[in-house]
Design a protein around this motif. Structure first.
Motif, PDB file in Angstrom:
ATOM      1  N   ASP A   1       0.837  -1.198   0.000  1.00  0.00           N
ATOM      2  CA  ASP A   1       0.000   0.000   0.000  1.00  0.00           C
ATOM      3  C   ASP A   1       0.876   1.253   0.000  1.00  0.00           C
ATOM      4  OD1 ASP A   1       0.926   0.346   2.600  1.00  0.00           O
ATOM      5  OD2 ASP A   1      -0.943  -0.261   3.555  1.00  0.00           O
ATOM      6  N   ASP A   2       0.263   2.409   0.163  1.00  0.00           N
ATOM      7  CA  ASP A   2       1.007   3.666   0.095  1.00  0.00           C
ATOM      8  C   ASP A   2       2.023   3.820   1.224  1.00  0.00           C
ATOM      9  OD1 ASP A   2      -0.380   4.326  -2.172  1.00  0.00           O
ATOM     10  OD2 ASP A   2      -1.801   5.669  -1.170  1.00  0.00           O
ATOM     11  N   ASP A   3       1.861   3.059   2.289  1.00  0.00           N
ATOM     12  CA  ASP A   3       2.802   3.105   3.408  1.00  0.00           C
ATOM     13  C   ASP A   3       3.826   1.976   3.354  1.00  0.00           C
ATOM     14  OD1 ASP A   3       1.612   5.360   4.652  1.00  0.00           O
ATOM     15  OD2 ASP A   3       0.020   4.073   5.442  1.00  0.00           O
ATOM     16  N   GLY A   4       3.826   1.215   2.264  1.00  0.00           N
ATOM     17  CA  GLY A   4       4.788   0.132   2.107  1.00  0.00           C
ATOM     18  C   GLY A   4       4.409  -1.146   2.825  1.00  0.00           C
ATOM     19  N   LYS A   5       3.144  -1.261   3.255  1.00  0.00           N
ATOM     20  CA  LYS A   5       2.688  -2.436   3.990  1.00  0.00           C
ATOM     21  C   LYS A   5       2.152  -3.491   3.015  1.00  0.00           C
ATOM     22  CE  LYS A   5       3.321  -0.479   8.059  1.00  0.00           C
ATOM     23  NZ  LYS A   5       3.630   0.894   7.738  1.00  0.00           N
ATOM     24  N   ASN A   6       2.573  -4.751   3.223  1.00  0.00           N
ATOM     25  CA  ASN A   6       2.166  -5.831   2.330  1.00  0.00           C
ATOM     26  C   ASN A   6       1.012  -6.658   2.920  1.00  0.00           C
ATOM     27  OD1 ASN A   6       3.361  -7.521   4.257  1.00  0.00           O
ATOM     28  ND2 ASN A   6       5.283  -7.686   3.115  1.00  0.00           N
ATOM     29  N   PHE A   7       0.658  -7.732   2.220  1.00  0.00           N
ATOM     30  CA  PHE A   7      -0.455  -8.583   2.667  1.00  0.00           C
ATOM     31  C   PHE A   7      -0.176  -9.213   4.034  1.00  0.00           C
ATOM     32  CE2 PHE A   7      -0.980  -9.441  -2.109  1.00  0.00           C
ATOM     33  CZ  PHE A   7      -1.818  -8.360  -2.262  1.00  0.00           C
ATOM     34  N   LEU A   8       1.086  -9.596   4.268  1.00  0.00           N
ATOM     35  CA  LEU A   8       1.429 -10.229   5.537  1.00  0.00           C
ATOM     36  C   LEU A   8       1.215  -9.263   6.702  1.00  0.00           C
ATOM     37  CD1 LEU A   8       2.491 -12.618   7.135  1.00  0.00           C
ATOM     38  CD2 LEU A   8       4.828 -11.876   6.595  1.00  0.00           C
ATOM     39  N   TYR A   9       1.606  -8.029   6.501  1.00  0.00           N
ATOM     40  CA  TYR A   9       1.379  -7.008   7.535  1.00  0.00           C
ATOM     41  C   TYR A   9      -0.102  -6.919   7.878  1.00  0.00           C
ATOM     42  CZ  TYR A   9       0.666  -2.376   9.549  1.00  0.00           C
ATOM     43  OH  TYR A   9       0.265  -1.336  10.348  1.00  0.00           O
ATOM     44  N   TRP A  10      -0.946  -6.849   6.857  1.00  0.00           N
ATOM     45  CA  TRP A  10      -2.385  -6.673   7.094  1.00  0.00           C
ATOM     46  C   TRP A  10      -3.028  -7.914   7.712  1.00  0.00           C
ATOM     47  CZ3 TRP A  10      -4.264  -2.211   7.766  1.00  0.00           C
ATOM     48  CH2 TRP A  10      -3.692  -1.108   7.116  1.00  0.00           C
ATOM     49  N   SER A  11      -2.502  -9.096   7.376  1.00  0.00           N
ATOM     50  CA  SER A  11      -3.050 -10.297   8.014  1.00  0.00           C
ATOM     51  C   SER A  11      -2.670 -10.336   9.490  1.00  0.00           C
ATOM     52  CB  SER A  11      -2.569 -11.557   7.294  1.00  0.00           C
ATOM     53  OG  SER A  11      -1.167 -11.714   7.405  1.00  0.00           O
ATOM     54  N   CYS A  12      -1.469  -9.866   9.826  1.00  0.00           N
ATOM     55  CA  CYS A  12      -1.059  -9.806  11.234  1.00  0.00           C
ATOM     56  C   CYS A  12      -1.859  -8.748  11.988  1.00  0.00           C
ATOM     57  CB  CYS A  12       0.437  -9.509  11.344  1.00  0.00           C
ATOM     58  SG  CYS A  12       1.482 -10.869  10.817  1.00  0.00           S
ATOM     59  N   LYS A  13      -2.122  -7.639  11.347  1.00  0.00           N
ATOM     60  CA  LYS A  13      -2.909  -6.589  11.987  1.00  0.00           C
ATOM     61  C   LYS A  13      -4.324  -7.071  12.269  1.00  0.00           C
ATOM     62  CE  LYS A  13      -4.133  -1.727  11.880  1.00  0.00           C
ATOM     63  NZ  LYS A  13      -3.807  -1.596  13.309  1.00  0.00           N
ATOM     64  N   GLY A  14      -4.836  -7.951  11.421  1.00  0.00           N
ATOM     65  CA  GLY A  14      -6.166  -8.492  11.635  1.00  0.00           C
ATOM     66  C   GLY A  14      -6.219  -9.498  12.772  1.00  0.00           C
ATOM     67  N   GLY A  15      -5.067 -10.084  13.096  1.00  0.00           N
ATOM     68  CA  GLY A  15      -4.987 -10.998  14.233  1.00  0.00           C
ATOM     69  C   GLY A  15      -5.520 -12.391  14.001  1.00  0.00           C
ATOM     70  N   HIS A  16      -5.618 -12.813  12.734  1.00  0.00           N
ATOM     71  CA  HIS A  16      -6.145 -14.142  12.423  1.00  0.00           C
ATOM     72  C   HIS A  16      -4.997 -15.095  12.107  1.00  0.00           C
ATOM     73  CE1 HIS A  16     -10.082 -12.213  12.149  1.00  0.00           C
ATOM     74  NE2 HIS A  16      -9.534 -11.325  11.355  1.00  0.00           N
ATOM     75  N   VAL A  17      -4.736 -16.044  13.016  1.00  0.00           N
ATOM     76  CA  VAL A  17      -3.614 -16.965  12.821  1.00  0.00           C
ATOM     77  C   VAL A  17      -3.773 -17.754  11.525  1.00  0.00           C
ATOM     78  CG1 VAL A  17      -2.385 -18.956  13.760  1.00  0.00           C
ATOM     79  CG2 VAL A  17      -3.193 -17.180  15.292  1.00  0.00           C
ATOM     80  N   GLY A  18      -4.985 -18.221  11.242  1.00  0.00           N
ATOM     81  CA  GLY A  18      -5.218 -18.977  10.015  1.00  0.00           C
ATOM     82  C   GLY A  18      -4.895 -18.167   8.770  1.00  0.00           C
ATOM     83  N   MET A  19      -5.209 -16.875   8.817  1.00  0.00           N
ATOM     84  CA  MET A  19      -4.917 -16.004   7.682  1.00  0.00           C
ATOM     85  C   MET A  19      -3.416 -15.789   7.545  1.00  0.00           C
ATOM     86  SD  MET A  19      -6.585 -14.368   5.290  1.00  0.00           S
ATOM     87  CE  MET A  19      -5.363 -14.513   4.016  1.00  0.00           C
TER      88      MET A  19
END
Length: 200
Positions: free
Chosen positions: A26-44
């Motif tokens: 994204d515009d802040d350099g955050k990737n999919f892995l960052y967003w999955s961790c921010k969501g807090g879903h281990v399965g994701m």
């Protein structure tokens, strides 16, 4: 990224199968892995992780900041480097102490990897971050685990002076109970904790 944050693994896999760009940020350099961790879903996180290197500090840092112990544990088990720091010298211990996530702090301390007295930006230690954030339980935990209560930051302020900025009486009582810190310490401006408290 939305699918990753919301924990929709099947949708994520479907989009990848349709050609979604896994290297996109994204515009802040955050990737999919960052967003999955921010969501807090281990399965994701488990679903997304194979697309990335596990030595990236930001996913673990994000999980620690948001208090997701299970995500932190999973990332560490998959090889995440707990000892890494961000651009400001902050570790995952600094972050979890500042945000008040006791379970994450306990887990990180149990790994015996991070220096409990490490300094981040401005010379702030995890103990100072916990005190400033008004997290008495974490302050007590850190002290029991050997945190140096007499250490000072780059402004010459110890943990009591960091606490007094917000007038946190109970934390100050906890810190001073064992007489392990100089209550008369003066910072670079020759100001003591008592002077700061009086002004507040």
């Amino acid at each position: 990224m939305v699918a990753a944050q919301e924990g929709h693994c099947r949708i994520f896999d479907f989009l990848i199968g349709k050609g979604a760009n896994v290297s996109q940020v994204d515009d802040d350099g955050k990737n999919f892995l960052y967003w999955s961790c921010k969501g807090g879903h281990v399965g994701m996180v488990e679903c997304v992780l194979p697309q990335y290197e596990t030595d990236d500090v930001f996913p673990l840092m994000q999980a620690a900041c948001d208090g997701y112990r299970d995500v932190c544990e999973f990332l560490v088990c998959m090889g995440a480097d707990v000892s890494q720091v961000d651009a400001f010298g902050y570790s995952v211990l600094h972050c979890s102490c500042r945000e008040g996530h006791l379970d994450v702090v306990k887990y990180i301390l149990s790994l015996c990897i991070i220096d409990i007295n490490s300094s981040g930006v401005g010379g702030k230690t995890p103990l100072m971050e916990a005190a400033y954030g008004k997290h008495r339980d974490i302050v007590e935990l850190l002290i029991r685990n050997g945190a140096n209560v007499s250490q000072v930051d780059e402004a010459g302020e110890n943990v009591i002076q960091n606490s007094f900025m917000d007038g946190i009486e109970e934390i100050v009582k906890t810190i001073t109970r064992e007489n392990l810190v100089n209550v008369r310490n003066r910072n670079m401006s020759e100001v003591t904790a008592a002077m700061t408290a009086k002004c507040n």
